[in-house]
Design an enzyme around this catalytic site. Structure first.
Site, PDB file in Angstrom:
ATOM      1  N   THR A  42     100.726  97.162 -47.003  1.00  0.00           N
ATOM      2  CA  THR A  42      99.476  96.810 -47.668  1.00  0.00           C
ATOM      3  C   THR A  42      99.136  97.949 -48.600  1.00  0.00           C
ATOM      4  OG1 THR A  42      98.636  95.603 -45.758  1.00  0.00           O
ATOM      5  CG2 THR A  42      96.990  96.471 -47.263  1.00  0.00           C
ATOM      6  N   ARG A  54      97.711  82.514 -40.565  1.00  0.00           N
ATOM      7  CA  ARG A  54      97.509  83.861 -39.998  1.00  0.00           C
ATOM      8  C   ARG A  54      96.795  84.760 -41.018  1.00  0.00           C
ATOM      9  NH1 ARG A  54      99.070  89.425 -41.341  1.00  0.00           N
ATOM     10  NH2 ARG A  54      99.281  90.549 -39.395  1.00  0.00           N
ATOM     11  N   GLY A  62      95.620  88.772 -41.469  1.00  0.00           N
ATOM     12  CA  GLY A  62      95.843  90.104 -40.910  1.00  0.00           C
ATOM     13  C   GLY A  62      94.570  90.929 -40.896  1.00  0.00           C
ATOM     14  N   ASP A  63      94.746  92.216 -40.721  1.00  0.00           N
ATOM     15  CA  ASP A  63      93.604  93.135 -40.674  1.00  0.00           C
ATOM     16  C   ASP A  63      93.053  93.477 -42.057  1.00  0.00           C
ATOM     17  OD1 ASP A  63      96.049  94.399 -41.294  1.00  0.00           O
ATOM     18  OD2 ASP A  63      95.303  96.351 -40.633  1.00  0.00           O
ATOM     19  N   THR A  70      97.055 100.396 -42.612  1.00  0.00           N
ATOM     20  CA  THR A  70      98.226  99.566 -42.901  1.00  0.00           C
ATOM     21  C   THR A  70      99.085  99.520 -41.653  1.00  0.00           C
ATOM     22  OG1 THR A  70     100.182  99.323 -44.319  1.00  0.00           O
ATOM     23  CG2 THR A  70      99.477 101.574 -43.885  1.00  0.00           C
ATOM     24  N   GLY A  71      99.789  98.423 -41.465  1.00  0.00           N
ATOM     25  CA  GLY A  71     100.645  98.311 -40.291  1.00  0.00           C
ATOM     26  C   GLY A  71     100.497  96.968 -39.618  1.00  0.00           C
ATOM     27  N   ASP A  72     100.721  96.950 -38.327  1.00  0.00           N
ATOM     28  CA  ASP A  72     100.709  95.699 -37.566  1.00  0.00           C
ATOM     29  C   ASP A  72      99.267  95.215 -37.375  1.00  0.00           C
ATOM     30  OD1 ASP A  72     100.926  93.649 -35.773  1.00  0.00           O
ATOM     31  OD2 ASP A  72     102.255  94.707 -34.392  1.00  0.00           O
ATOM     32  N   GLY A  73      98.828  94.426 -38.351  1.00  0.00           N
ATOM     33  CA  GLY A  73      97.420  94.031 -38.417  1.00  0.00           C
ATOM     34  C   GLY A  73      96.936  93.233 -37.231  1.00  0.00           C
TER      35      GLY A  73
HETATM   36  N1  ASP Z   1      98.326  95.191 -42.167  1.00  0.00           N
HETATM   37  C1  ASP Z   1      99.030  94.151 -42.862  1.00  0.00           C
HETATM   38  C2  ASP Z   1      98.966  92.888 -42.094  1.00  0.00           C
HETATM   39  O1  ASP Z   1      99.117  92.924 -40.887  1.00  0.00           O
HETATM   40  C3  ASP Z   1     100.428  94.496 -43.164  1.00  0.00           C
HETATM   41  C4  ASP Z   1     100.691  95.964 -43.419  1.00  0.00           C
HETATM   42  O2  ASP Z   1      99.842  96.712 -43.837  1.00  0.00           O
HETATM   43  O3  ASP Z   1     101.802  96.439 -43.194  1.00  0.00           O
HETATM   44  O4  ASP Z   1      98.808  91.856 -42.696  1.00  0.00           O
END
Ligand code: ASP
Length: 338
Positions: A198, A226, A228-229, A249-252
């Site tokens: 992100t 879906r 995300g965060d 950023t990451g596993d939202g």
């Molecule tokens: N956070 C984002 C999501 O889960 C993806 C990411 O930032 O890697 O949609």
């Protein structure tokens, strides 16, 4: 005298010194986005414009294939977008989620903030709103996203985010039905460095105005619908001109359960320096999900910044961009994960 010395010694160093302002910090080595935001700020533009233009640049450049059109096709092959923007002076927010057929998601988020009394619009209705506001509707699919999708179908729809379903989602494509209770099984998480990213951006100007924003196409092969965060306030980003800003950023799916951006801003309000605030926000998640994939950037209102990431397979170091008058050009920084 002794007392005042004691107070000075115990204050975090970031509260004693003013760092260069304005400043823009963004996630990942997205240099074009950093340059676009910095050129707005250095020519006297607003922090909101800087964040919008910076994130929009990533949408145009399809940063990493994980921001903007033509990336992260969902289970049906469609690319959908999530974005938000927040004004830390007024606490206004505009957000869009599951946006379809419109490339400039952060622009639509800003339109939600400026042309409605709402905070978030989603799905087809968000796309219709965007069209009414003058955004062009177009197919977000590209040859690349079609190819990612067809490879996924050929590989029996792996990786896959379904669980407790029949047929077994770790081996077969759907359609899926709920699985009988005794056979339920959690399954592994499939989020890694290749499945997402992100652009998260935070900006502060000389007058103490803070803004934050995000834009992403979410996770590769997500279940349609879906979100995300990234568009969730306090999760993907948060800005408050009386404390600072943060973006994640990451596993939202995991990270949004902990509102890490909100937590980091509140910790900075309480006096934590940005690196410590970022670390605490990551630690909070780590307590429950020790190997989650994620990182966060933080900046306080004195212009100090920091970042932190969770050490996970494929993530030992996190790269981010910083733009301020020290170098007058965006600089790539990194932090080791813990
Ligand atoms: N956070 C984002 C999501 O889960 C993806 C990411 O930032 O890697 O949609």
């Amino acid at each position: 005298m002794f007392l005042s010395l004691l107070i000075i010694v115990s204050l975090p160093s970031c509260l004693l010194r003013q760092a260069p302002l304005p400043v823009v910090v963004n996630t990942w080595p997205f240099k074009g986005a950093a340059a676009a935001a910095w050129s707005v700020l250095r020519s006297g533009g607003s922090v909101l414009d800087a964040v919008e233009k910076g994130c929009a640049r990533c949408e145009e450049e399809q940063c990493d294939g994980t921001v903007g059109f033509g990336g992260s096709p969902d289970e049906s092959g469609e690319t959908t977008l999530d974005a938000m923007i927040m004004n830390g002076n007024t606490m206004e927010v505009g957000a869009v989620a599951d946006l379809r057929r419109i490339k400039n998601a952060i622009g639509v988020a800003r339109a939600v903030m400026e042309h409605t009394e709402h905070t978030m619009l989603v799905g087809e209705s968000a796309s219709l709103f965007a069209e009414n506001m003058g955004f062009v509707a177009e197919d977000l699919t590209t040859d690349k996203s079609l190819n990612i999708f067809s490879q996924w179908l050929k590989g029996n729809c792996q990786p896959n985010y379904r669980k407790n379903v029949s047929p077994d989602s770790s081996k077969s494509c759907g359609p899926y039905r709920p699985e009988a209770e005794q056979e339920q099984n959690e399954g592994p998480r499939h989020v890694n460095i290749h499945s997402h990213d992100t652009i998260g951006m935070i900006a502060l100007d000389q007058n103490g105005h803070v803004a934050a924003g995000t834009s992403t196409n979410g996770l590769n092969h997500k279940v349609p619908g879906r979100v995300g965060d990234s568009p969730i306030i306090g999760a993907g980003a948060y800005a408050d001109s009386s404390a600072g800003a943060a973006a994640a950023t990451g596993d939202g799916d995991i990270m949004m359960r902990f509102l890490p951006s909100y937590l980091a801003v509140e910790l900075m309000r309480a006096g934590a320096d940005p690196s410590a605030a970022c670390k605490s926000a990551i630690s909070r998640i780590k307590r429950h999900y020790s190997d989650f994939f994620g990182a966060i950037i933080c900046a306080n209102i004195t212009g100090h910044y920091g970042a932190a990431c969770n050490k996970a397979p494929g993530l030992t170091e996190f790269h981010f961009m910083v733009s301020n008058s020290e170098s007058d050009t965006p600089v790539l920084k990194s932090v080791g994960c813990f």
